[in-house]
Design a protein around this motif. Sequence first.
Motif, mmCIF file in Angstrom:
data_model
loop_
_atom_site.group_PDB
_atom_site.id
_atom_site.type_symbol
_atom_site.label_atom_id
_atom_site.label_comp_id
_atom_site.label_asym_id
_atom_site.label_seq_id
_atom_site.Cartn_x
_atom_site.Cartn_y
_atom_site.Cartn_z
ATOM 1 N N LEU A 184 55.359 71.790 56.453
ATOM 2 C CA LEU A 184 55.951 71.029 57.557
ATOM 3 C C LEU A 184 57.003 71.840 58.297
ATOM 4 N N VAL A 185 57.734 72.680 57.583
ATOM 5 C CA VAL A 185 58.783 73.473 58.227
ATOM 6 C C VAL A 185 58.195 74.485 59.209
ATOM 7 N N ASP A 186 56.910 74.822 59.051
ATOM 8 C CA ASP A 186 56.267 75.784 59.945
ATOM 9 C C ASP A 186 55.792 75.138 61.238
ATOM 10 N N ILE A 187 55.486 73.852 61.214
ATOM 11 C CA ILE A 187 54.902 73.226 62.398
ATOM 12 C C ILE A 187 55.865 72.285 63.118
ATOM 13 N N HIS A 188 56.965 71.914 62.476
ATOM 14 C CA HIS A 188 57.933 71.041 63.147
ATOM 15 C C HIS A 188 58.723 71.857 64.170
ATOM 16 N N ARG A 189 58.694 71.460 65.422
ATOM 17 C CA ARG A 189 59.304 72.256 66.493
ATOM 18 C C ARG A 189 60.254 71.445 67.369
ATOM 19 N N HIS A 190 60.679 70.260 66.900
ATOM 20 C CA HIS A 190 61.590 69.424 67.666
ATOM 21 C C HIS A 190 62.809 69.068 66.817
ATOM 22 N N LEU A 191 63.923 68.738 67.491
ATOM 23 C CA LEU A 191 65.068 68.222 66.755
ATOM 24 C C LEU A 191 64.750 66.848 66.185
ATOM 25 N N VAL A 192 64.149 66.001 67.008
ATOM 26 C CA VAL A 192 63.784 64.654 66.598
ATOM 27 C C VAL A 192 62.385 64.351 67.132
ATOM 28 N N ASN A 193 61.578 63.723 66.311
ATOM 29 C CA ASN A 193 60.235 63.343 66.719
ATOM 30 C C ASN A 193 59.871 62.027 66.050
ATOM 31 N N PHE A 194 59.322 61.097 66.811
ATOM 32 C CA PHE A 194 58.688 59.951 66.165
ATOM 33 C C PHE A 194 57.440 59.589 66.950
ATOM 34 N N ASP A 195 56.435 59.179 66.204
ATOM 35 C CA ASP A 195 55.158 58.836 66.818
ATOM 36 C C ASP A 195 54.589 57.596 66.165
ATOM 37 N N MET A 196 53.763 56.901 66.909
ATOM 38 C CA MET A 196 53.101 55.703 66.413
ATOM 39 C C MET A 196 51.731 55.613 67.065
ATOM 40 N N GLY A 197 50.865 54.800 66.503
ATOM 41 C CA GLY A 197 49.523 54.715 67.061
ATOM 42 C C GLY A 197 48.730 53.590 66.441
ATOM 43 N N VAL A 205 62.886 64.613 61.611
ATOM 44 C CA VAL A 205 64.101 65.213 62.141
ATOM 45 C C VAL A 205 64.330 66.540 61.437
ATOM 46 N N GLY A 206 64.941 67.495 62.136
ATOM 47 C CA GLY A 206 65.227 68.772 61.508
ATOM 48 C C GLY A 206 65.506 69.860 62.514
ATOM 49 N N ALA A 207 65.841 71.013 61.995
ATOM 50 C CA ALA A 207 66.059 72.202 62.808
ATOM 51 C C ALA A 207 64.799 73.049 62.732
ATOM 52 N N PRO A 208 64.097 73.266 63.842
ATOM 53 C CA PRO A 208 62.825 74.003 63.805
ATOM 54 C C PRO A 208 62.970 75.355 63.101
ATOM 55 N N GLY A 209 62.032 75.589 62.174
ATOM 56 C CA GLY A 209 62.021 76.843 61.434
ATOM 57 C C GLY A 209 62.969 76.891 60.269
ATOM 58 N N LYS A 210 63.782 75.836 60.072
ATOM 59 C CA LYS A 210 64.765 75.852 58.989
ATOM 60 C C LYS A 210 64.591 74.667 58.041
ATOM 61 N N ILE A 211 64.576 73.461 58.585
ATOM 62 C CA ILE A 211 64.487 72.284 57.740
ATOM 63 C C ILE A 211 63.814 71.165 58.515
ATOM 64 N N ALA A 212 63.060 70.333 57.798
ATOM 65 C CA ALA A 212 62.388 69.189 58.411
ATOM 66 C C ALA A 212 62.277 68.078 57.378
ATOM 67 N N ALA A 241 62.166 72.895 53.642
ATOM 68 C CA ALA A 241 63.248 73.732 54.165
ATOM 69 C C ALA A 241 62.988 75.180 53.803
ATOM 70 N N GLN A 242 63.538 76.073 54.601
ATOM 71 C CA GLN A 242 63.486 77.489 54.268
ATOM 72 C C GLN A 242 64.760 78.172 54.743
ATOM 73 N N GLU A 243 65.161 79.202 54.000
ATOM 74 C CA GLU A 243 66.346 79.975 54.330
ATOM 75 C C GLU A 243 65.894 81.187 55.137
ATOM 76 N N PRO A 244 66.293 81.298 56.409
ATOM 77 C CA PRO A 244 65.743 82.341 57.284
ATOM 78 C C PRO A 244 65.954 83.767 56.775
ATOM 79 N N LYS A 245 67.088 84.051 56.171
ATOM 80 C CA LYS A 245 67.374 85.433 55.770
ATOM 81 C C LYS A 245 66.554 85.859 54.552
ATOM 82 N N SER A 246 66.590 85.036 53.504
ATOM 83 C CA SER A 246 65.877 85.412 52.277
ATOM 84 C C SER A 246 64.401 85.048 52.335
ATOM 85 N N GLY A 247 64.052 84.079 53.184
ATOM 86 C CA GLY A 247 62.668 83.639 53.261
ATOM 87 C C GLY A 247 62.273 82.658 52.182
#
Length: 550
Positions: free
Chosen positions: A61-74, A101-108, A142-148
């Motif tokens: 999920l941390v690889d594909i989440h690209r928004h600060l906040v997202n909600f969807d319904m259907g 919710v999260g920071a793209p590339g860091k946590i979701a 979540a992922q730590e950008p420096k250590s990976g």
Amino acid sequence: MVESKKLIPAVLVTAAAALAQFNSPIDPLSHAYTADVQQNRTISSDQNYNALNRAGMPIGLVDIHRHLVNFDMGINGQKVATENDSTYLKNIAVKMPRFTVGAPGKIAFSAQYGIVPMTTDFYDDSLTLTMPQHRFGFILAAQEPKSGFRIGVNLDAFIAKSRYKETADSGRAILGAENLGLSLGMNPSDMVTIDLGLYASGYMDTLFGTKTEKFEGKDRMIRQERMAEVEFPRISSYIQIGDTSLPVVTAFDFTYGKKHFVYANRQSSIPNSGNVEGMNSGADSYWPNQDAIVTDSIRWNLAGRGNIVPVESKFEINPSLEFGYLHNRTKRMKPGEKNHPMTYDGEREGFKWETSSFRFGLGLDMLFIDCIDYWTEYGHSNMKLELVGSEIKELGENHTEKFHRFATGTELAFHDIANMNFPESGKLWFNLGFQMIQESGIFGNFYGSTYSTKQYVHFNDISTETTGTQEWRYYPWENIKHRIHTNDFSIGVRGSFNHELIELGSRIHFLKQQQEFVGSDLDIDPIKGPKYQFDFTYNLTSKNSKSTKK
């Protein structure tokens, strides 16, 4: 050999499940339910190259989440029927707002709730099955950008109770959890991702009733069965080299799982199974425990996708190639005193079998003049059954079936057409698709539903129409002959507004499906009908986030 009349319960069960599933590759509540999934794109899609969409690992999920906040319904619905309308099924599934919710590339972090389905009408409206299956869950990745270093946790759960509105003599309850687990991973470099996960799943199901009958001087409730299944451990790994923006991306995933199934059915006729004397205690209870079924499985997939862009050209070509293998070893176990998963009274000698499948797939995705995306793909898979035990060999025979899948489609990006003067803040796509897929009614297809018996949990186990819904598990030589052929033509439109702040999508599938049992004279009417999907998404994106959409 098993008499043909013993196929009838399996036909009822598998036909109902096929109607309920009807070509739904992924649960609409899943995070892997992308726009490409709606278009039946499995091989050629660039959205599959992450641990979540390809291997089902929440850490992706941390690889594909690209928004600060997202909600969807259907909302998803369908009404399918036999050609003479003598039998039909219609239902609606609702996806409540899923919040991420999260920071793209860091946590979701993502939480979701939905109802699948709400009600189902059978036949001529004489019966309406209320069967709300409440599904809820969360993912934290979540992922730590420096250590990976990467970490992910996940839980999906469901609870359901079904009953016919018109009668009150029986009902069914189911409770379960899926994909409870932990994922750990690392990015040794910008080019390499390695993930490893440990998961568990399980569910319990009981058919209960209000009618009673006399048995050995005691009242007992009739038409009852119950079952439980536990999958533990399930160990998954995922390795990806490159990404879809590079000339080549490669992904490999491997999974080992062990599944335990226990079953009790008052009216069972399974040969050489269970221990009638080993019933559970209780004034009203009489549970002929059937043999438990234990399966060890391994599965691997290898996929690659290229990205070729000729110099000074508005043309792009993306070829894809996939290989995969699945192997199951299954045996029957004598039920334990309480008939619980993983507690048995030894192995039932002579009842072992193995199923295996090898598959390959070819895909091609081409982008013309920046606004036309055309894709086509072909997949071939087989299913081989080998009866190993001496006793089961007397009941059935080895069998092999081959399955094919072809899919093609195109999408037009109106906002990229020259001289259209489309607002810069909006995007609009129109798409068409067609899929022809052959699959096994029990085991599915590598490119079909889930390629596992999971597809039978969410509908059959909460249907109150009949008992014996799980007896098909004990007749693998018959089930492998159950073939389903589906044609699916779809048309859809999707768009985004105000720089992707709001996204809307709508799609309708026109479906036709034919079932058959190879070598049987059973005549099963084809079914057809529409399936529709509507989606709404709200995104709050940071100024530094970049869109990954075409």
